[in-house]
Write a protein that holds these residues in place. Structure first.
Motif, short mmCIF file in Angstrom:
data_model
loop_
_atom_site.label_atom_id
_atom_site.label_comp_id
_atom_site.label_asym_id
_atom_site.label_seq_id
_atom_site.Cartn_x
_atom_site.Cartn_y
_atom_site.Cartn_z
N VAL A 1 10.30 1.54 6.36
CA VAL A 1 10.18 2.64 7.32
C VAL A 1 10.99 3.81 6.77
O VAL A 1 12.19 3.69 6.52
CB VAL A 1 10.69 2.25 8.71
N ASP A 2 10.32 4.94 6.57
CA ASP A 2 10.97 6.18 6.15
C ASP A 2 11.28 6.99 7.41
O ASP A 2 10.41 7.63 7.98
CB ASP A 2 10.05 6.95 5.20
N THR A 3 12.53 6.91 7.84
CA THR A 3 12.91 7.58 9.09
C THR A 3 12.84 9.09 8.97
O THR A 3 12.70 9.79 9.98
CB THR A 3 14.32 7.14 9.51
N LEU A 4 12.95 9.61 7.73
CA LEU A 4 12.94 11.06 7.55
C LEU A 4 11.57 11.63 7.86
O LEU A 4 11.43 12.65 8.54
CB LEU A 4 13.34 11.42 6.12
N PHE A 5 10.51 10.97 7.37
CA PHE A 5 9.16 11.49 7.54
C PHE A 5 8.33 10.65 8.52
O PHE A 5 7.13 10.86 8.66
CB PHE A 5 8.44 11.54 6.19
N SER A 6 8.97 9.70 9.18
CA SER A 6 8.31 8.85 10.18
C SER A 6 7.09 8.13 9.59
O SER A 6 6.05 8.02 10.24
CB SER A 6 7.89 9.69 11.40
N ASP A 7 7.24 7.68 8.36
CA ASP A 7 6.18 6.92 7.71
C ASP A 7 6.58 5.45 7.66
O ASP A 7 7.75 5.11 7.48
CB ASP A 7 5.92 7.43 6.29
N SER A 8 5.59 4.56 7.81
CA SER A 8 5.83 3.12 7.73
C SER A 8 4.75 2.50 6.88
O SER A 8 3.57 2.87 7.00
CB SER A 8 5.82 2.48 9.13
N TRP A 9 5.13 1.57 6.01
CA TRP A 9 4.11 0.91 5.21
C TRP A 9 4.59 -0.48 4.80
O TRP A 9 5.78 -0.81 4.87
CB TRP A 9 3.74 1.74 3.98
N ILE A 10 3.62 -1.29 4.42
CA ILE A 10 3.90 -2.61 3.87
C ILE A 10 3.39 -2.60 2.43
O ILE A 10 2.47 -1.86 2.08
CB ILE A 10 3.20 -3.72 4.67
N GLY A 11 3.99 -3.42 1.59
CA GLY A 11 3.58 -3.42 0.20
C GLY A 11 4.28 -4.50 -0.59
O GLY A 11 5.02 -5.33 -0.05
N SER A 12 4.01 -4.50 -1.88
CA SER A 12 4.61 -5.45 -2.81
C SER A 12 5.04 -4.70 -4.05
O SER A 12 4.29 -3.87 -4.58
CB SER A 12 3.62 -6.55 -3.18
N ASP A 13 6.25 -4.95 -4.53
CA ASP A 13 6.68 -4.38 -5.80
C ASP A 13 6.97 -5.49 -6.81
O ASP A 13 7.75 -5.33 -7.73
CB ASP A 13 7.92 -3.49 -5.61
N ASN A 14 6.32 -6.64 -6.57
CA ASN A 14 6.48 -7.78 -7.48
C ASN A 14 5.14 -8.43 -7.75
O ASN A 14 5.05 -9.64 -7.92
CB ASN A 14 7.47 -8.80 -6.90
N GLY A 15 4.07 -7.64 -7.75
CA GLY A 15 2.75 -8.21 -7.97
C GLY A 15 1.66 -7.26 -7.56
O GLY A 15 1.81 -6.04 -7.65
N TYR B 1 2.11 -20.47 7.59
CA TYR B 1 3.27 -20.11 8.42
C TYR B 1 2.80 -19.08 9.44
O TYR B 1 2.14 -18.10 9.07
CB TYR B 1 4.41 -19.53 7.57
N GLU B 2 3.13 -19.28 10.69
CA GLU B 2 2.68 -18.39 11.74
C GLU B 2 3.87 -17.63 12.34
O GLU B 2 4.98 -18.16 12.46
CB GLU B 2 1.96 -19.18 12.85
N GLY B 3 3.58 -16.39 12.73
CA GLY B 3 4.56 -15.59 13.47
C GLY B 3 5.80 -15.24 12.70
O GLY B 3 6.91 -15.33 13.24
N ILE B 4 5.66 -14.81 11.45
CA ILE B 4 6.82 -14.37 10.66
C ILE B 4 7.07 -12.90 10.97
O ILE B 4 6.22 -12.05 10.72
CB ILE B 4 6.58 -14.57 9.15
N ASP B 5 8.24 -12.60 11.51
CA ASP B 5 8.61 -11.23 11.87
C ASP B 5 9.47 -10.63 10.74
O ASP B 5 10.51 -11.18 10.38
CB ASP B 5 9.41 -11.19 13.17
N ILE B 6 9.02 -9.51 10.21
CA ILE B 6 9.76 -8.82 9.14
C ILE B 6 10.26 -7.50 9.70
O ILE B 6 9.49 -6.60 10.03
CB ILE B 6 8.87 -8.57 7.91
N THR B 7 11.58 -7.40 9.84
CA THR B 7 12.19 -6.18 10.36
C THR B 7 12.08 -5.06 9.32
O THR B 7 11.97 -5.32 8.12
CB THR B 7 13.67 -6.45 10.69
N GLN B 8 12.12 -3.83 9.80
CA GLN B 8 12.00 -2.69 8.88
C GLN B 8 13.05 -2.77 7.79
O GLN B 8 14.22 -3.11 8.03
CB GLN B 8 12.12 -1.36 9.64
N ASN B 9 12.60 -2.47 6.57
CA ASN B 9 13.43 -2.50 5.37
C ASN B 9 13.91 -3.91 5.03
O ASN B 9 14.96 -4.09 4.43
CB ASN B 9 14.62 -1.54 5.48
#
Length: 595
Positions: free
Chosen positions: A502-516, A466-474
């Motif tokens: 996206v943590d708007t309080l500390f201006s941090d952004s990350w990607i991750g998995s909580d199911n594997g 799959y190409e070009g999948i856009d994932i919006t913050q949160n």
């Protein structure tokens, strides 16, 4: 450790209290709250801990259990200097519980009630410590929601924030009902009282309330009925007439009704340093002597139980025990002193007759066990449990012996039959043990019969791209979806295969998995099924400043799906940001991870 604890601080266990929770023997009652009861216990190594046992009413609610499990998992990631870390828990037992480090200090509520308001220096050190604790808590994706004086303990080296995130588990349960807010009315934020959107700024409002409470000795919005206090919080200004002038800039900004107008935690800490006439340093003298004396009292702990509790004479109810599975690894063959693995049978058998001896064999009051009956060994759970071997039925042995005998007979018959390897392979039945490699070292009929049927390896699935999948913050995606569609939700710790937070309080952004499992590949690695299977450098999340366009990482979901994600970069759409991925997914590439 003294054996003469301070009276009133450590209450003895009552008859309705369990003697053991999750394998920990309880020593005293520390307190009772709206969600449960807190007990004092000790680890096998002798460290004191506080165990909170959730009320049975909450335990019966499936939604509460789901939320409680998620919040405990998140809380276990919080390891700050100004928090009481969660060290053990059981979220799936008959009655959920969690254990935290014991903090020998009074709560802010108790200290103010007993000794009055704190001096300016103590209030500033309190505010700095709570702000630092919230920084760590928010960094784990948690909003406390119930930050109040009772949840701030005053230790000798600074404050400790406890019960972070747990209040959220009680929201929208059968007990609280729809639209009912969870929290303490006097310390709620306006958006919390009005059932609005709750975020990190909600805790900053509570921080301002705590600073004011510590400085004046009472809530800034007064006391009274819940409805009256909540009305004042939403519609009126707080009474800050008794707050020291030096503290007014901090308290006033934190108590701004508009969440966007409140300071960040970094600004709170800077304000405290600006206000203080001398450098702020936590130390043994940060509290008045009268309050510090309360810490000394709480160091006089009762001794751990030296004998195991008596075994119940009737089947335990679900609320008496909350067993947990032993931790992986070999069981400890040497339990610590005071924690023997088994207990002698109690000598009292007649209820209400102390010291009564059991009736002799044959006595009419003593039931006769059936022939061949053996009493089961006492069950022991928790950190010093010894795993018991499973019971085997005699019928299972007979069936197993019959099967082995039949296989042996078939093996002998097969050895006497002529070798048909010269015949066309097509004449052999599909799945025959001879297969196509009868002379290439593969197991023949004899080996197959002797070892039993062998599991065939799971065939590699065909990849789907799959190409070009856009994932919006949160937002997050699940690999099982075809095509993967980003969905909004409470990302992090909520069972998503791939999320963008996206943590708007500390201006941090990350990607991750909580199911594997999540793996960032280096530039020399090729993103493939074989690479993802072979890698062991697992992590949970990756900040965006660690990657660039073209970076690849593996996602191995607990459902058995494997994906290679290629990062395309970050973009903006209105007020929100999004990240773009190309995904190659091998569905059902592994066995699902058992819950």
């Amino acid at each position: 450790m003294t054996s003469t604890p301070s009276a009133g601080l450590f209450k003895p266990l009552e008859q309705s209290d369990p003697a053991v929770v999750g394998g920990y023997r309880l020593a005293a009652v520390l307190g009772t709250g709206g969600m449960g009861k807190v007990y004092l216990s000790y680890t096998p190594g002798g460290r004191p801990i506080a165990i909170k046992v959730i009320r049975a009413e909450f335990s019966e609610d499936p939604e509460f259990r789901r939320r409680f499990q998620r919040e405990v998992q998140a809380a276990q990631r919080v390891q700050g200097l100004y928090t009481a870390p969660v060290i053990d828990s059981d979220t799936e037992g008959p009655q959920p519980w969690l254990a935290t480090a014991y903090v020998p200090g009074p709560s802010l509520a108790h200290a103010v009630a007993q000794h009055g308001a704190l001096p300016l220096g103590s209030v500033l050190l309190l505010s700095v410590g709570v702000a630092e604790a919230l920084h760590v808590i928010h960094g784990a994706g948690i909003v406390h929601r119930d930050l109040k004086p009772a949840n701030v303990l005053l230790a000798s080296d600074g404050p400790r924030v406890i019960d972070f995130g747990i209040a959220r588990a009680a929201e929208s349960t059968a007990l609280t009902g729809t639209g009912v807010s969870v929290g303490t009315p006097s310390f709620m934020a306006p958006e919390q009282a009005a059932a609005g959107t709750i975020g990190p700024a909600t805790d900053i409002f509570a921080l301002g309330q705590i600073a004011a409470f510590a400085a004046i000795g009472s809530p800034a919005y007064g006391e009274g009925s819940s409805h009256a206090v909540l009305y004042r919080i939403v519609h009126e200004d707080p009474d800050l007439s008794r707050v020291p002038a030096e503290l007014l800039p901090l308290v006033t900004r934190c108590l701004t009704r508009d969440p966007d107008g409140r300071p960040s935690l970094t600004e709170v800490i800077e304000l405290c340093h600006e206000i203080s006439p001398e450098p702020l340093r936590q130390g043994e003298d940060w509290l008045p002597r009268s309050v510090a004396g309360s810490i000394t009292e709480r160091l006089q702990l009762p001794e751990p139980a030296k004998t195991p509790p008596p075994q119940p004479t009737v089947a335990p109810t679900p609320t008496q025990y909350a067993p947990q599975q032993p931790a992986p690894g070999p069981a400890n063959p040497y339990p610590p002193a005071g924690f023997p693995p088994a207990a002698a049978a109690p000598t009292q058998t007649a209820p209400g007759v102390p010291g009564a001896m059991p009736p002799p064999p044959g006595h009419p009051m003593r039931p006769t066990p059936p022939p061949g009956h053996r009493p089961p060994p006492p069950a022991v759970h928790g950190p010093y449990a010894h795993p018991q071997p499973p019971k085997r039925k005699r019928t299972g042995l007979i069936v197993a012996a019959s099967v082995v005998g039949a296989i042996a007979v078939l093996a002998i018959i097969g050895a006497l039959l002529p070798n048909d390897s010269g015949k066309d392979d097509a004449s052999k039945s599909p799945g025959s043990s001879a297969g196509a490699n009868t002379g290439g070292g593969a197991d023949g009929p004899e080996e197959e019969a002797a070892s039993g049927a062998k599991d065939k390896p799971r065939p590699d699935p065909e990849p789907v791209s799959y190409e070009g999948i856009d994932i919006t913050q949160n937002y997050a995606v699940m690999l099982a979806d075809d095509p993967p569609r980003p969905e909004e939700g409470d990302v992090q710790y909520s069972g998503h295969d791939l999320y963008y937070y996206v943590d708007t309080l500390f201006s941090d952004s990350w990607i991750g998995s909580d199911n594997g499992k999540f793996i960032l590949l280096n530039n020399a690695q090729e993103g493939s099924l074989e690479t993802c299977r072979a890698e062991t450098r697992y992590t949970e999340k990756i900040t965006l400043d660690q990657i660039s366009a073209g970076s690849q990482f593996c996602v191995l979901s607990d459902a058995g799906h494997i994906a290679v994600a290629t990062y395309g970069g970050e973009g903006e759409s209105g007020d929100a940001t999004y990240v773009t991925f190309d995904l190659t997914i091998w569905r059902n590439a592994e066995e699902p991870v058992a819950d």
